[in-house]
Design a protein around this motif. Structure first.
Motif, PDB file in Angstrom:
ATOM      1  N   LEU A  31       1.554  12.926  -5.998  1.00 37.68           N
ATOM      2  CA  LEU A  31       1.026  11.840  -6.404  1.00 37.68           C
ATOM      3  C   LEU A  31       2.014  10.542  -5.882  1.00 37.68           C
ATOM      4  O   LEU A  31       1.635   9.577  -5.456  1.00 37.68           O
ATOM      5  CB  LEU A  31       0.979  11.474  -7.745  1.00 37.68           C
ATOM      6  CG  LEU A  31      -0.033  12.597  -8.644  1.00 37.68           C
ATOM      7  CD1 LEU A  31      -0.128  12.510  -9.937  1.00 37.68           C
ATOM      8  CD2 LEU A  31      -1.434  12.643  -7.898  1.00 37.68           C
ATOM      9  N   THR A  32       3.218  10.780  -5.766  1.00 34.46           N
ATOM     10  CA  THR A  32       4.383  10.001  -5.376  1.00 34.46           C
ATOM     11  C   THR A  32       5.269  10.315  -4.427  1.00 34.46           C
ATOM     12  O   THR A  32       5.432  11.678  -4.729  1.00 34.46           O
ATOM     13  CB  THR A  32       5.042   9.047  -6.166  1.00 34.46           C
ATOM     14  OG1 THR A  32       5.926   9.866  -7.255  1.00 34.46           O
ATOM     15  CG2 THR A  32       3.980   8.431  -7.321  1.00 34.46           C
ATOM     16  N   ALA A  33       6.065   9.825  -3.547  1.00 38.23           N
ATOM     17  CA  ALA A  33       7.008  10.593  -2.727  1.00 38.23           C
ATOM     18  C   ALA A  33       8.177  11.054  -3.677  1.00 38.23           C
ATOM     19  O   ALA A  33       8.995  11.846  -3.352  1.00 38.23           O
ATOM     20  CB  ALA A  33       7.468   9.529  -1.676  1.00 38.23           C
ATOM     21  N   ALA A  67       6.146  -2.324  -9.769  1.00 36.38           N
ATOM     22  CA  ALA A  67       4.944  -1.839  -9.179  1.00 36.38           C
ATOM     23  C   ALA A  67       5.142  -0.951  -8.085  1.00 36.38           C
ATOM     24  O   ALA A  67       6.478  -0.950  -7.505  1.00 36.38           O
ATOM     25  CB  ALA A  67       4.022  -3.279  -8.520  1.00 36.38           C
ATOM     26  N   LEU A  68       4.144  -0.170  -7.607  1.00 41.01           N
ATOM     27  CA  LEU A  68       4.485   0.652  -6.658  1.00 41.01           C
ATOM     28  C   LEU A  68       3.100   0.973  -5.919  1.00 41.01           C
ATOM     29  O   LEU A  68       2.137   0.731  -6.462  1.00 41.01           O
ATOM     30  CB  LEU A  68       4.671   1.962  -7.244  1.00 41.01           C
ATOM     31  CG  LEU A  68       4.640   3.524  -6.528  1.00 41.01           C
ATOM     32  CD1 LEU A  68       5.876   4.243  -7.123  1.00 41.01           C
ATOM     33  CD2 LEU A  68       3.243   4.113  -6.403  1.00 41.01           C
ATOM     34  N   VAL A  69       3.420   1.000  -4.734  1.00 42.32           N
ATOM     35  CA  VAL A  69       2.095   1.245  -3.601  1.00 42.32           C
ATOM     36  C   VAL A  69       2.558   2.750  -2.843  1.00 42.32           C
ATOM     37  O   VAL A  69       4.007   2.592  -2.411  1.00 42.32           O
ATOM     38  CB  VAL A  69       1.797   0.270  -2.777  1.00 42.32           C
ATOM     39  CG1 VAL A  69       1.183  -0.992  -3.583  1.00 42.32           C
ATOM     40  CG2 VAL A  69       3.024  -0.225  -1.860  1.00 42.32           C
ATOM     41  N   GLY A  70       1.640   3.402  -2.578  1.00 39.06           N
ATOM     42  CA  GLY A  70       2.087   4.709  -1.706  1.00 39.06           C
ATOM     43  C   GLY A  70       0.825   5.188  -0.902  1.00 39.06           C
ATOM     44  O   GLY A  70      -0.236   4.894  -0.843  1.00 39.06           O
ATOM     45  N   PHE A  96      -1.179   3.635  -6.639  1.00 38.18           N
ATOM     46  CA  PHE A  96      -0.787   2.450  -6.807  1.00 38.18           C
ATOM     47  C   PHE A  96      -0.400   2.472  -8.528  1.00 38.18           C
ATOM     48  O   PHE A  96      -1.051   3.292  -9.364  1.00 38.18           O
ATOM     49  CB  PHE A  96      -2.031   1.434  -6.736  1.00 38.18           C
ATOM     50  CG  PHE A  96      -1.584   0.062  -7.487  1.00 38.18           C
ATOM     51  CD1 PHE A  96      -0.643  -0.689  -6.955  1.00 38.18           C
ATOM     52  CD2 PHE A  96      -2.174  -0.214  -8.724  1.00 38.18           C
ATOM     53  CE1 PHE A  96      -0.540  -2.170  -7.500  1.00 38.18           C
ATOM     54  CE2 PHE A  96      -1.689  -1.629  -9.418  1.00 38.18           C
ATOM     55  CZ  PHE A  96      -1.039  -2.274  -8.853  1.00 38.18           C
ATOM     56  N   ALA A  97       0.596   1.774  -8.890  1.00 38.15           N
ATOM     57  CA  ALA A  97       0.942   2.089 -10.349  1.00 38.15           C
ATOM     58  C   ALA A  97       1.685   0.550 -10.588  1.00 38.15           C
ATOM     59  O   ALA A  97       2.371   0.149  -9.822  1.00 38.15           O
ATOM     60  CB  ALA A  97       1.811   3.098 -10.505  1.00 38.15           C
ATOM     61  N   ILE A 113      -3.319   4.359 -10.272  1.00 37.49           N
ATOM     62  CA  ILE A 113      -4.477   4.856  -9.519  1.00 37.49           C
ATOM     63  C   ILE A 113      -4.055   5.887  -8.555  1.00 37.49           C
ATOM     64  O   ILE A 113      -3.226   5.544  -7.848  1.00 37.49           O
ATOM     65  CB  ILE A 113      -5.182   3.578  -8.515  1.00 37.49           C
ATOM     66  CG1 ILE A 113      -5.621   2.394  -9.407  1.00 37.49           C
ATOM     67  CG2 ILE A 113      -6.493   4.356  -7.988  1.00 37.49           C
ATOM     68  CD1 ILE A 113      -6.106   1.563  -8.800  1.00 37.49           C
ATOM     69  N   ALA A 114      -4.722   7.061  -8.608  1.00 41.67           N
ATOM     70  CA  ALA A 114      -4.108   8.231  -7.815  1.00 41.67           C
ATOM     71  C   ALA A 114      -5.200   9.163  -7.540  1.00 41.67           C
ATOM     72  O   ALA A 114      -6.344   9.042  -8.226  1.00 41.67           O
ATOM     73  CB  ALA A 114      -2.929   8.894  -8.438  1.00 41.67           C
TER      74      ALA A 114
END
Length: 371
Positions: A31-33, A67-70, A96-97, A113-114
């Protein structure tokens, strides 16, 4: 210290003796790096915005707005001896988080969102029962509230809803539809039960999905309940973090992929899935003040019964190796990971009897910032 060693020892025994450790059918846990680099074992140790996607209770100590985007790229190779290539390449995915915890406050909120469930195969109608193209995707939208009970305990609860896309095609018929699932829920906790030791638990309720096309054809299924339990231990003056996570998923709720219209079955592919248990081991090395290195391993066993294997899902037993790094740059945090899952050639029996093999290479990056 003795209690912590006992906990880690018990978890290690679980890892070595698990009889149904699995890739969990449609599940896609990268889901995230940050998570993927440590084999997604960060349910107990997540201490950045990635916690919104793995265990939102871990946000209870992270004040301010984050905030996070991936993004991720997936390259898959699946084949069967007589059946030829299954063309299992998956589309690129994103994440996104965002979270907010007021300074000095105990209550906070987050959203994410994932895409945790996806299956894409195309067997070009090479099977006698007309298995063709399968494209299933569930994009999850989550909203959470979290609370810091005290300096060692955080809890969270939230809601999930899935944006669903289904496409099933064979040489006899086809079906395509999209829509929203019912609303599901989840709860989570993160507890530092002794110095340098953390326990994380996340339970996510399965939810019903039903989508219809313009002529009333309907596809329905139930996503699995999921229970994740993890332990993390910091050592060498917090320079190294070791994490072990176990996740149980009730995939036995999905026994077939069926399209109906007023009770008449138009398409049906039996899946005969089993409940599964995923186990992952991750290591994070806080190499320098602003830089982290991550490594991980997962033992994966397919959810399909080998006596009733379903190529449309294509879930074999294998091993996954992961690595990643992260660091601060220009006021933001950049994380990159690579994971490679190897599923050696396996002979199955039943209607789709053959020898199958599979592999999946995933590259991910996430960019996060604290405001």
């Amino acid at each position: 210290m003795k209690l912590g060693l006992k906990v880690l020892g018990v978890c290690a025994c679980v890892l070595m003796n698990m009889q149904s450790v699995s890739a969990a059918a449609l599940a896609h846990d990268d889901l995230t790096a940050v998570g993927a680099g440590a084999a997604n074992a960060i349910v107990a140790g997540a201490d950045d915005i990635s916690a919104a996607l793995y265990n939102p209770a871990g946000l209870a100590w992270q004040e301010g707005v984050q905030a996070l985007v991936g993004s991720q790229s997936n390259s898959r190779g699946i084949s069967g001896g007589a059946a030829g290539s299954g063309d299992g390449n998956m589309r690129d995915l994103g994440a996104f988080a965002i979270s907010w915890l007021p300074e000095g406050g105990s209550w906070g909120v987050s959203g994410s969102i994932a895409t945790p469930y996806i299956a894409q195969t195309n067997w070009n109608n090479q099977f006698t029962q007309a298995i063709g193209r399968t494209d299933i995707q569930f994009q999850r939208y989550s909203l959470d509230t979290f609370y810091r009970v005290n300096n060692t305990l955080g809890i969270a609860a939230g809601l999930d809803i899935y944006d669903t896309g289904i496409s099933l095609a064979s040489n006899a018929s086809s079906f395509a539809a999209s829509g929203w699932s019912n609303v599901g829920g989840h709860i989570a906790t993160r507890w530092q039960f002794m110095p340098f030791w953390m326990l994380g638990v996340t339970y996510r309720q399965g939810t019903d999905v039903s989508v219809s096309n313009g002529v009333g054809d309907t596809f329905a299924m139930t996503l699995p309940d999921e229970l994740s339990i993890a332990v993390a231990h910091d050592l060498l003056d917090d320079e190294i973090r070791i994490e072990l996570a176990v996740k149980r998923s009730t995939w036995s709720s999905l026994q077939d992929l069926t399209v109906e219209n007023n009770g008449i079955i138009l398409q049906s592919l039996p899946t005969n899935l089993k409940d599964t248990t995923d186990t992952s081991l991750g290591l994070t090395w806080f190499w320098r003040e602003r830089t982290q290195l991550r490594f991980g391993y997962s033992y994966l066993q397919g959810a399909n019964d080998l006596a009733a294997y379903q190529p449309a899902i294509a879930d074999l037993t294998g091993h996954k190796f992961t690595a990643g790094f992260g660091g601060k740059t220009s006021g933001m945090h950049l994380d990159v990971s690579a994971s490679y899952a190897i599923y050696p050639k396996t002979t199955v029996t039943g209607v789709n009897a053959d020898s199958y093999k599979d592999s999946l290479l995933t590259w991910m990056f996430t960019l996060s910032k604290k405001f």
